[in-house]
Design a protein around this motif. Structure first.
Motif, PDB file in Angstrom:
ATOM      1  N   ALA A  18      -9.376  44.066   1.259  1.00 25.66           N
ATOM      2  CA  ALA A  18      -8.022  44.021   1.826  1.00 25.66           C
ATOM      3  C   ALA A  18      -7.470  42.607   1.676  1.00 25.66           C
ATOM      4  CB  ALA A  18      -8.055  44.399   3.302  1.00 25.66           C
ATOM      5  N   MET A  46      -6.278  40.737   3.761  1.00 22.52           N
ATOM      6  CA  MET A  46      -6.542  39.808   4.871  1.00 22.52           C
ATOM      7  C   MET A  46      -7.899  39.112   4.822  1.00 22.52           C
ATOM      8  SD  MET A  46      -8.936  41.497   6.751  1.00 22.52           S
ATOM      9  CE  MET A  46      -8.839  40.868   8.402  1.00 22.52           C
ATOM     10  N   ARG A  65     -12.347  48.771  -3.481  1.00 18.96           N
ATOM     11  CA  ARG A  65     -12.866  49.579  -2.373  1.00 18.96           C
ATOM     12  C   ARG A  65     -13.956  50.523  -2.889  1.00 18.96           C
ATOM     13  NH1 ARG A  65      -7.876  50.474   1.944  1.00 18.96           N
ATOM     14  NH2 ARG A  65      -7.873  48.280   2.532  1.00 18.96           N
ATOM     15  N   MET A 108      -2.815  44.824  -3.590  1.00 18.86           N
ATOM     16  CA  MET A 108      -2.225  45.009  -2.267  1.00 18.86           C
ATOM     17  C   MET A 108      -1.223  43.891  -1.986  1.00 18.86           C
ATOM     18  SD  MET A 108      -4.125  45.280   1.396  1.00 18.86           S
ATOM     19  CE  MET A 108      -5.009  46.790   1.213  1.00 18.86           C
ATOM     20  N   TRP A 160      -7.011  49.568  12.564  1.00 15.25           N
ATOM     21  CA  TRP A 160      -7.595  49.060  11.317  1.00 15.25           C
ATOM     22  C   TRP A 160      -8.687  48.039  11.581  1.00 15.25           C
ATOM     23  CZ3 TRP A 160      -8.663  45.066   7.975  1.00 15.25           C
ATOM     24  CH2 TRP A 160      -8.984  45.465   6.664  1.00 15.25           C
ATOM     25  N   ASN A 192       0.684  49.528   5.339  1.00 18.84           N
ATOM     26  CA  ASN A 192      -0.003  49.500   6.629  1.00 18.84           C
ATOM     27  C   ASN A 192       0.304  48.177   7.325  1.00 18.84           C
ATOM     28  OD1 ASN A 192      -1.686  50.111   8.735  1.00 18.84           O
ATOM     29  ND2 ASN A 192      -3.597  49.720   7.614  1.00 18.84           N
ATOM     30  N   VAL A 236      -0.697  45.962  10.303  1.00 20.95           N
ATOM     31  CA  VAL A 236      -1.757  45.836  11.303  1.00 20.95           C
ATOM     32  C   VAL A 236      -1.417  44.705  12.265  1.00 20.95           C
ATOM     33  CG1 VAL A 236      -4.241  45.573  11.698  1.00 20.95           C
ATOM     34  CG2 VAL A 236      -3.427  46.568   9.558  1.00 20.95           C
ATOM     35  N   ASP A 277      -0.999  41.450   9.881  1.00 20.36           N
ATOM     36  CA  ASP A 277      -1.662  41.634   8.580  1.00 20.36           C
ATOM     37  C   ASP A 277      -1.089  42.899   7.973  1.00 20.36           C
ATOM     38  OD1 ASP A 277      -3.417  42.550   6.567  1.00 20.36           O
ATOM     39  OD2 ASP A 277      -4.849  43.294   8.057  1.00 20.36           O
ATOM     40  N   THR A 278      -0.246  42.752   6.950  1.00 20.65           N
ATOM     41  CA  THR A 278       0.269  43.983   6.343  1.00 20.65           C
ATOM     42  C   THR A 278      -0.273  44.137   4.928  1.00 20.65           C
ATOM     43  OG1 THR A 278       2.290  43.466   5.065  1.00 20.65           O
ATOM     44  CG2 THR A 278       2.455  43.402   7.505  1.00 20.65           C
ATOM     45  N   GLY A 279      -0.402  45.380   4.504  1.00 16.22           N
ATOM     46  CA  GLY A 279      -0.882  45.648   3.149  1.00 16.22           C
ATOM     47  C   GLY A 279      -0.151  46.843   2.575  1.00 16.22           C
TER      48      GLY A 279
HETATM   49  N1  SER Z   1      -5.656  45.198   6.343  1.00 17.26           N
HETATM   50  C1  SER Z   1      -4.778  46.323   6.245  1.00 17.26           C
HETATM   51  C2  SER Z   1      -5.202  47.280   5.187  1.00 17.26           C
HETATM   52  O1  SER Z   1      -5.996  46.947   4.352  1.00 17.26           O
HETATM   53  C3  SER Z   1      -3.369  45.870   6.011  1.00 17.26           C
HETATM   54  O2  SER Z   1      -3.321  44.832   5.086  1.00 17.26           O
HETATM   55  O3  SER Z   1      -4.730  48.385   5.162  1.00 17.26           O
END
Ligand code: SER
Length: 319
Positions: free
Chosen positions: A40, A42, A68, A91, A167, A212, A214, A235-237
């Motif tokens: 991710a 973050m 992932r 991301m 999350w 997402n 967070v 924290d957005t993704g």
């Molecule tokens: N950490 C969250 C995710 O991976 C948002 O960045 O979905």
């Protein structure tokens, strides 16, 4: 709009909101025993969230290469069978380290999607954490609900449980409730038959999560308990390939300009045609995805081998 333009608009938008734009971290992680690969955006900011070090910039945005394939976030089995999961993907993210929180994160996400990218508001759904009555005993995210409720009609706000709306980076680390944004890419005819709200988080290939948001406020400790962090963070993704699918008017990530040149090359090399036989299509999608994952991993310094991260790369290569 090309994928390059879509990426540039994201970064420009957050630059305009005083975010520092930073490069992607390597996909292979060397200094965190809890994680093999960047799963991710973050991850590279973990120490800022935990309060162990301070970021010079309170607001950051970037586009991060993610993989992932192991641990808590593992999409390996989905790849190819569907049209919107990947092992490696990009991301897009924006972060606040103890600076802005839910109000700005939600307002800016909506502004970017509906005013800059001009996505149809009616096709967007959002989700909010409903709380949990397990050992964590977490409250419903009423603040996020109220913020969304001021922008989005109630029937497009979906309440979600811990699986979808809380999350966590891994078994340990920074975490918090989240709000997802989903897009319904089906035709008007299909939308009239089945409401999009009932298809959110139901594995429908044309009703997919794109972003997402967070709201990081806890640290999950090794003993499984949650502790409050000294500050609250954002924290957005956003899944870049899925965003491109939505904005380029196609129904599969593999039909975007990110994947089309790869698919064409695979057709040339294998002598097979994409789009004629489902079994062949799955195989071509897997090859396109895995070739990217292996190439970028090697570029980030991790060769296939017998152990650890290298063994994961070998498994992807063998597949
Ligand atoms: N950490 C969250 C995710 O991976 C948002 O960045 O979905």
């Amino acid at each position: 709009m090309t994928s390059q333009q879509i990426r540039a608009q994201f970064l420009d938008f957050f630059k305009g909101k005083n975010h520092k734009i930073v490069p992607s971290a390597p996909m292979v992680i060397k200094d965190d025993p809890t994680l093999m690969f960047t799963n991710a955006g973050m991850n590279q900011f973990k120490e800022f969230f935990l309060g162990n070090t301070q970021s010079k910039a309170k607001r950051i945005a970037d586009t991060q290469k993610c993989l992932r394939v192991s641990g808590k976030h593992n999409d390996l089995e989905e790849v190819g069978k569907d049209t919107y999961h990947h092992t490696m993907f990009e991301m897009l993210g924006n972060w606040s380290f103890g600076d802005y929180f839910k109000k700005e994160a939600i307002a800016w996400a909506w502004e970017l999607l509906t005013e800059v990218y001009k996505m149809d508001k009616e096709s967007l759904y959002v989700s909010v954490f409903e709380g949990s009555d397990d050992a964590d005993n977490l409250e419903m995210d009423k603040e996020a609900y109220d913020l969304w409720n001021a922008i989005v009609p109630k029937d497009r706000i979906i309440m979600g449980d811990k699986k979808d709306n809380f999350w966590e980076m891994g078994d340990q680390g920074p975490c918090g409730p989240c709000s997802e944004i989903h897009v319904d890419l089906r035709s008007d005819e299909e939308k009239a038959k089945i409401p999009g709200a009932s298809l959110v988080n139901q594995d429908h290939p044309e009703v997919v999560e794109i972003w997402n948001l967070v709201f990081i406020q806890y640290n999950r400790k090794a003993d499984g308990s949650l502790e409050n962090l000294p500050e609250k963070h954002v924290d957005t993704g956003m899944g870049f390939e899925r965003l491109c699918m939505a904005l380029q008017g196609v129904k599969s990530n593999y039909d975007t300009d990110i994947f089309k040149p790869l698919i064409r090359e695979i057709e040339v090399i294998t002598g097979q045609k994409y789009g004629q036989d489902e079994k062949t299509d799955v195989a071509i999608r897997v090859v396109a995805d895995h070739v990217s994952a292996v190439s970028f991993s090697i570029d980030d310094g991790k060769l296939h081998s017998n152990t650890g991260a290298g063994y994961v790369i070998r498994r992807i290569l063998r597949r």
